[in-house]
Design an enzyme around this catalytic site. Structure first.
Site, short mmCIF file in Angstrom:
data_model
loop_
_atom_site.label_atom_id
_atom_site.label_comp_id
_atom_site.label_asym_id
_atom_site.label_seq_id
_atom_site.Cartn_x
_atom_site.Cartn_y
_atom_site.Cartn_z
N LYS A 1 42.63 6.71 -51.76
CA LYS A 1 42.53 5.94 -53.00
C LYS A 1 41.12 5.36 -53.08
CE LYS A 1 44.66 1.99 -50.63
NZ LYS A 1 45.81 1.06 -50.62
N ASP B 1 40.17 3.77 -43.33
CA ASP B 1 41.57 3.36 -43.32
C ASP B 1 42.53 4.53 -43.11
OD1 ASP B 1 43.88 1.97 -43.38
OD2 ASP B 1 43.68 1.22 -45.41
N ASP C 1 46.84 8.19 -47.48
CA ASP C 1 46.63 7.00 -48.31
C ASP C 1 45.24 7.03 -48.95
OD1 ASP C 1 47.42 4.60 -49.49
OD2 ASP C 1 46.58 3.38 -47.88
N ALA D 1 39.91 2.39 -52.96
CA ALA D 1 39.60 1.33 -51.99
C ALA D 1 39.28 1.88 -50.61
CB ALA D 1 40.77 0.35 -51.90
N TYR E 1 31.29 -0.72 -39.56
CA TYR E 1 31.17 -1.50 -40.79
C TYR E 1 30.44 -0.67 -41.85
CZ TYR E 1 29.64 -4.97 -44.17
OH TYR E 1 29.40 -5.66 -45.34
N VAL E 2 31.04 -0.58 -43.01
CA VAL E 2 30.44 0.18 -44.11
C VAL E 2 30.00 -0.81 -45.18
CG1 VAL E 2 30.78 1.96 -45.85
CG2 VAL E 2 31.93 2.16 -43.62
#
Length: 301
Positions: free
Chosen positions: A76, A92, A74, A78, A31-32
């Site tokens: 980005k 991710d 991917d 987010a 968890y970040v």
């Protein structure tokens, strides 16, 4: 299996994984407690130097993944979170690919058959061509562009696939031109013109072979810019290199300039005095010759 190979301070760790009772695979990640890179910088109104230092952290994490033969695919805002201590965490890897798959004879191993974010996707992803580490370099260029301008270079999200493909040959604008005249821009245009324009343009080349060879090469160019050293993206610009050297060693350059000015002034003064003496000598000689001629004329009479 991909995430389990990555142990880096800038990458969210894989804690567990498996298959749920209903057959769906799952992973449990560290968890970040943080916010996206853009949100973090905009909330703090971070200056250019801080934005670039954070971007360097992102490059470190991606370069580590590449060294472990993993392409993210991917990247980005987010997927790049910053915690309260200002540390970047990359997460991710849901559509990541192994680089060693590119060495296989299976064309499907490197083709993009997974979802992607169109605005950050490299041209080879959009056209279904094989992906390489240069694919992540392109996405990092888009991320840096948005981090410094507040805009994305090419808007593709929501467009039909035919229109997206039609935009593949379109060149991304220079960041400095995008923010010129905008008072709300995160970084002024004059701070982007030159080095950063060139660095981002190199990342966003249509042909992957014309981008940075590695993410580490991109990171080093950012560090050169921060150190006021010539960046490789602008290699060949002799006047630029000279200007950078002068700026980096400005006190030595100022002393050398003062010495040159003093020598030039001394030389000019010496030349002026020499010419004045020569003029006076000519005048004296002319007077002497005139007087001599007068006496000669009187003697003959």
């Amino acid at each position: 299996q991909i995430l389990a190979r990555l142990e880096h301070a800038g990458i969210a760790r894989l804690l567990d994984g498996g298959v749920a009772p209903d057959g769906r695979p799952y992973t449990v990640l560290e968890y970040v407690d943080g916010v996206s890179l853009l949100e973090y910088c905009n909330a703090r109104k971070a200056p250019l130097h801080e934005r670039l230092q954070l971007f360097v952290q992102v490059c470190d994490a991606v370069a580590y993944a590449h060294r472990n033969l993993v392409i993210h695919r991917d990247l980005k805002p987010a997927n790049t979170l910053v915690d309260a201590e200002g540390k970047v965490k990359l997460l991710d890897f849901g559509i990541a690919k192994l680089v060693d798959a590119a060495a296989s004879n299976n064309a499907d191993a490197t083709a993009t058959a997974a979802p992607y974010t169109a605005d950050y996707a490299a041209p080879e992803q959009l056209s279904g061509e094989p992906v390489t580490t240069a694919t992540d370099v392109y996405a990092l260029g888009v991320l840096l562009f948005e981090l410094l301008t507040g805009e994305r270079p090419l808007r593709r999200s929501g467009l039909p696939s035919t229109q997206v493909l039609a935009l593949l040959d379109r060149e991304a604008p220079l960041p400095s031109r995008v923010v010129r005249g905008k008072n709300t821009a995160p970084v002024p245009a004059n701070a982007l013109a030159g080095d950063l324009d060139a660095i981002i343009a190199k990342c966003l080349r249509r042909e992957s072979a014309h981008r940075y060879d590695t993410v580490n090469a991109l990171k080093l160019d950012i560090l050169r810019h921060l150190a006021h050293e010539p960046v490789l993206a602008r290699e060949g610009a002799r006047l630029y290199v000279f200007g950078r050297l002068v700026r980096r060693y400005r006190w030595a350059a100022a002393a050398a300039t003062a010495l040159i000015v003093a020598l030039a002034a001394g030389l000019a003064g010496t030349l002026w005095q020499a010419r004045r003496a020569e003029t006076q000598a000519r005048t004296s000689k002319a007077v002497q010759e005139f007087v001599t001629d007068v006496f000669r004329a009187n003697s003959s009479e």
